[in-house]
Write an enzyme that holds these catalytic residues in place. Structure first.
Site, PDB file in Angstrom:
ATOM      1  N   CYS A  99       0.843  -1.195   0.000  1.00 39.67           N
ATOM      2  CA  CYS A  99       0.000   0.000   0.000  1.00 39.67           C
ATOM      3  C   CYS A  99       0.883   1.252   0.000  1.00 39.67           C
ATOM      4  CB  CYS A  99      -0.940  -0.047   1.199  1.00 39.67           C
ATOM      5  SG  CYS A  99      -0.927   1.365   2.259  1.00 39.67           S
ATOM      6  N   GLU A 100       0.595   2.162  -0.911  1.00 35.03           N
ATOM      7  CA  GLU A 100       1.477   3.320  -1.077  1.00 35.03           C
ATOM      8  C   GLU A 100       1.293   4.362   0.029  1.00 35.03           C
ATOM      9  OE1 GLU A 100       0.591   4.911  -4.917  1.00 35.03           O
ATOM     10  OE2 GLU A 100      -1.162   6.020  -4.234  1.00 35.03           O
ATOM     11  N   HIS A 101       0.274   4.181   0.843  1.00 38.47           N
ATOM     12  CA  HIS A 101       0.053   5.151   1.920  1.00 38.47           C
ATOM     13  C   HIS A 101       0.824   4.800   3.187  1.00 38.47           C
ATOM     14  CE1 HIS A 101      -3.888   5.496  -0.416  1.00 38.47           C
ATOM     15  NE2 HIS A 101      -3.157   6.545  -0.710  1.00 38.47           N
ATOM     16  N   HIS A 102       1.035   3.500   3.410  1.00 41.31           N
ATOM     17  CA  HIS A 102       1.658   3.066   4.668  1.00 41.31           C
ATOM     18  C   HIS A 102       2.864   2.156   4.472  1.00 41.31           C
ATOM     19  CE1 HIS A 102      -2.626   3.934   5.622  1.00 41.31           C
ATOM     20  NE2 HIS A 102      -2.076   4.532   6.669  1.00 41.31           N
ATOM     21  N   GLN A 140      -5.312  -0.590  -4.259  1.00 44.72           N
ATOM     22  CA  GLN A 140      -5.982  -1.739  -4.873  1.00 44.72           C
ATOM     23  C   GLN A 140      -6.802  -1.342  -6.100  1.00 44.72           C
ATOM     24  OE1 GLN A 140      -7.905  -4.382  -2.066  1.00 44.72           O
ATOM     25  NE2 GLN A 140      -9.333  -5.100  -3.626  1.00 44.72           N
ATOM     26  N   HIS A 168      -5.933  -5.609   3.842  1.00 46.77           N
ATOM     27  CA  HIS A 168      -4.907  -4.563   3.940  1.00 46.77           C
ATOM     28  C   HIS A 168      -4.380  -4.501   5.358  1.00 46.77           C
ATOM     29  CE1 HIS A 168      -5.646  -2.363   0.021  1.00 46.77           C
ATOM     30  NE2 HIS A 168      -6.571  -3.305   0.048  1.00 46.77           N
ATOM     31  N   CYS A 170      -2.728  -2.298   6.703  1.00 50.18           N
ATOM     32  CA  CYS A 170      -2.892  -0.966   7.298  1.00 50.18           C
ATOM     33  C   CYS A 170      -4.279  -0.807   7.927  1.00 50.18           C
ATOM     34  CB  CYS A 170      -2.620   0.150   6.285  1.00 50.18           C
ATOM     35  SG  CYS A 170      -3.662   0.124   4.840  1.00 50.18           S
TER      36      CYS A 170
HETATM   37 ZN   LIG Z   1      -2.527   1.679   3.661  1.00 44.49          ZN
END
Ligand SMILES: [Zn+2]
Length: 208
Positions: A99-102, A140, A168, A170
């Site tokens: 995941c590119e956020h976390h 995703q 996920h 995260c």
């Molecule tokens: Zn994430």
């Protein structure tokens, strides 16, 4: 796909021109990444002088590089000589991505289908496509769209269906912390979207 490559029935899968934000191995500055990982870990309070942690920055960086470097593959297509006109479905392809956020993994299965036109492709390539786009900083929704776009671009099929179900980390290890929650995304194109019988067939197969 050029006319030349189509006429001989096969072509190379080109890395160039893919509308992805894949971290290409050529862009990796491993030494800088290791120094930054060391800095990050120390800032988080880790004592890197402790024997077992000494090589952790290197291991951490190599793990990210492996997860973010897609393997190029050869997507040979064949002409659909038998005029096969039913859905081709690869079900329950396992995948993991970041995941590119976390920078935490999301892990799940993909169902990939197409309704052939003039071109068909080896079944293993459907799994390769998922793997290729999963090896990136991702969300995703984009991963789902990229797989569907690839099938449309390379095969010009009469329809495409892609469904991804993933957990996920995260969501399950931090934040709302709801283990087992599955996120489902889909991309339906052409007759898989517009023809009720084909759409129902695809969605039934993905629930099997
Ligand atoms: Zn994430």
């Amino acid at each position: 796909m050029s006319d030349t490559s189509r006429s001989n029935g096969s072509h190379e899968f080109r890395l160039e021109g893919s509308p992805t934000r894949v971290l290409d191995a050529r862009n990796v500055d491993r030494g800088r990444a290791v120094a930054a990982a060391r800095e990050l870990l120390e800032a988080l309070g880790a004592d890197l002088d402790r024997g077992s942690l000494a090589d952790t920055p290197e291991r951490m960086v190599d793990s990210y590089i492996e997860q973010l470097t897609p393997q190029p593959f050869h997507a040979t297509t064949f002409s659909n000589d038998g005029d096969y006109d039913e859905l081709v479905v690869a079900r329950s392809i396992t995948f993991h991505s970041l995941c590119e956020h976390h920078l935490l993994p999301f892990v799940g299965i993909a169902h990939v289908a197409y309704l052939p036109g003039e071109q068909i492709v080896g079944l293993s390539k459907l799994a390769r496509v998922v793997e290729y786009y999963a090896r990136a900083l991702q969300v995703q929704e984009r991963l789902t769209t990229q797989i569907a776009d690839w099938l449309e671009r390379e095969l010009h099929p009469r329809g495409v269906g892609v469904v991804l179900e993933a957990e996920h980390m995260c969501m399950t290890l931090r934040g709302v912390q709801k283990p087992g929650t599955k996120t489902v995304t889909s991309a339906l194109r052409g007759l898989v979207r517009d023809d009720p019988r084909t759409r129902a067939e695809f969605l039934t197969l993905t629930r099997g």
